[in-house]
Design an enzyme around this catalytic site. Structure first.
Site, PDB file in Angstrom:
ATOM      1  N   LYS A 103       0.168  11.682  -7.811  1.00  0.00           N
ATOM      2  CA  LYS A 103      -0.579  12.962  -7.889  1.00  0.00           C
ATOM      3  C   LYS A 103      -0.378  13.913  -9.111  1.00  0.00           C
ATOM      4  O   LYS A 103      -1.014  14.624  -9.387  1.00  0.00           O
ATOM      5  CB  LYS A 103      -0.034  13.637  -6.518  1.00  0.00           C
ATOM      6  CG  LYS A 103      -0.740  13.066  -5.148  1.00  0.00           C
ATOM      7  CD  LYS A 103      -2.157  12.719  -5.482  1.00  0.00           C
ATOM      8  CE  LYS A 103      -2.593  11.861  -4.144  1.00  0.00           C
ATOM      9  NZ  LYS A 103      -2.515  10.560  -4.364  1.00  0.00           N
ATOM     10  N   ARG A 148     -11.696   4.588  -3.695  1.00  0.00           N
ATOM     11  CA  ARG A 148     -11.871   3.745  -2.781  1.00  0.00           C
ATOM     12  C   ARG A 148     -13.283   4.376  -2.065  1.00  0.00           C
ATOM     13  O   ARG A 148     -13.606   5.439  -2.344  1.00  0.00           O
ATOM     14  CB  ARG A 148     -11.074   3.463  -1.826  1.00  0.00           C
ATOM     15  CG  ARG A 148     -10.226   4.777  -1.124  1.00  0.00           C
ATOM     16  CD  ARG A 148      -9.513   4.574   0.192  1.00  0.00           C
ATOM     17  NE  ARG A 148      -8.762   5.703   0.471  1.00  0.00           N
ATOM     18  CZ  ARG A 148      -9.198   6.678   1.221  1.00  0.00           C
ATOM     19  NH1 ARG A 148     -10.327   6.557   1.728  1.00  0.00           N
ATOM     20  NH2 ARG A 148      -8.516   7.743   1.748  1.00  0.00           N
TER      21      ARG A 148
END
Length: 445
Positions: free
Chosen positions: A116, A293
């Site tokens: 992140k 995804r």
């Protein structure tokens, strides 16, 4: 086009991918654990391979067993769905090194977005707005306290390697930060094998809005609108809709342009999602994370844009052009998705069991993507998602009316389920007005 596809997942998403594969004439291969032998996705595949016991580490996260199944069945490609190995860069590399096609972004993009802090820094460099926060992990508690003082309370304490709403805590002052830092760090080490923690400004009244992107085979990145995902419990989504009631045409143009820049910054290919926090009062938005995804909530985008995102994924992976004109994407109508989970509708605690009754709603503008049917057993080994109830209409009001009727018609007996929560939500004035934010569920409880 790919000719044979192994689906390295289970439940509703495996069933969803298998459905599109078979419509395209692709041989669909399922893998399953001992706990899932009777689930619909196993029976609906052209071929199914048992890969291990119920424990995901020994089955759906067992890379050796999955690759052995692919080899034994002559699979040409692997689709990971979401969860499990879908954002595992090492697995993606191994799949491609084995001579198979990976239906998803390349491993480098997964790696870049998986951390992140690295993702924040990349996005900032690409001109994507990011919330005030640390550019390096907070090495220890003292560093976290110093960073929080500079950023200003309240702050979000986040696992750098986390995702999907896991590994996060809110601190309103230094005392809370000291507790949350240790808690998040321990959770991150246990769950992700990486205890790195970042500190970021926390916005109490925000909306969670995300943009669906698709990196095409020719190198272009396109955005297929936004989804509103602010109905959440414990930072986990329960309802998604498209388009967002909070997004004006001007804001939409800014959001989509930023999402395209985000994808271009990492050479993105295949389907992905750029998640943002939105301040509806100022129309300022900040990059949250990129999911490398297919998302659980992809069906609402499919309705609004008239595309099959799984088919588009398979086309990109095959080196083919999309079914749509990237320069003439035109949204139409409104769609809402509700996640039907095996959990009680008040505290949202899991409630597995045998499904004695399962009656899905039908009708115009109603779609159910389910992983179970009557007689199946919902086990405690996996995520509590039973099905996704998706409704669509020409307007948001029409979609809401269809949602109310569909929720009333959905009958599930056996395991605990959250259908009653959606009936309550669909009478909630804040939700109906479209002015809700990420705190709506806590205010209802």
């Amino acid at each position: 086009m790919i000719e044979s596809l192994l689906v390295a997942n289970r439940g509703e998403i495996a069933r969803r991918i298998i459905r599109t594969a078979k419509q395209l004439g692709i041989r669909a291969i399922a893998v399953y654990s001992e706990a899932d032998v009777d689930l619909p996705f196993v029976a609906e595949a052209d071929e199914a391979v048992l890969i291990g016991p119920p424990n995901p580490a020994q089955s759906y996260r067992n890379t050796e067993a999955i690759l052995a199944a692919a080899k034994a069945t002559g699979a040409q490609a692997i689709h990971p769905g979401y969860g499990f190995l879908s954002e595992n860069a090492e697995f993606a590399r191994t799949v491609e090194a084995s001579g198979l096609i990976w239906v998803g972004p390349d491993a480098d993009a997964i790696t870049a977005m998986g951390d992140k802090i690295n993702a924040r820094n990349l996005m900032a460099a690409a001109g994507v707005p990011v919330a005030p926060g640390t550019t390096d992990p907070a090495a220890d508690l003292d560093a976290a306290v110093t960073a929080a003082a500079e950023i200003g309370y309240p702050v979000m304490v986040k696992a750098a390697a986390g995702g999907g709403g896991m590994g996060m805590g809110v601190a309103v002052d230094e005392a809370a930060l000291r507790t949350e830092y240790d808690k998040v760090r321990a959770f991150a080490e246990r769950m992700f094998g990486d205890g790195s923690v970042l500190i970021e400004r926390y916005f109490p009244r925000v909306r969670h809005v995300e943009v669906q992107i698709l990196g095409l085979a020719d190198g272009r990145v396109v955005a297929l609108g936004e989804r509103e995902c602010s109905v959440q419990r414990r930072n986990q989504k329960l309802v998604e809709e498209s388009p967002s009631p909070a997004v004006s045409p001007q804001l939409r143009a800014r959001l989509l342009a930023a999402a395209v820049r985000a994808g271009e910054a990492v050479g993105y290919r295949n389907a992905g999602t750029v998640e943002c926090l939105l301040d509806p009062a100022t129309e300022d938005f900040f990059f949250l994370e990129m999911n490398t995804r297919l998302q659980v909530e992809h069906p609402v985008t499919e309705y609004v844009y008239g595309v099959d995102l799984v088919e588009e994924q398979l086309r990109v992976a095959s080196g083919l052009a999309p079914t749509f004109d990237p320069d003439a994407l035109t949204p139409s109508g409104h769609a809402i998705e509700m996640r039907i989970n095996a959990e009680d509708p008040k505290r949202f605690l899991p409630g597995p069991g045998v499904i004695r009754t399962w009656v899905e709603p039908t009708g115009t503008g109603v779609r159910v993507d389910s992983g179970y049917t009557e007689g199946n057993t919902v086990t405690p080994f996996y995520d509590s998602l039973l099905a996704k109830l998706i409704v669509s209409g020409a307007t948001r009001d029409e979609a809401l009316d269809r949602a109310k009727a569909a929720v009333a018609a959905f009958q599930i007996e056996g395991p605990k389920n959250n259908v009653p929560f959606f009936a309550e939500l669909l009478e909630n004035e804040e939700f109906l007005s479209g002015t809700y934010d990420t705190g709506i569920v806590s205010r209802m409880r």
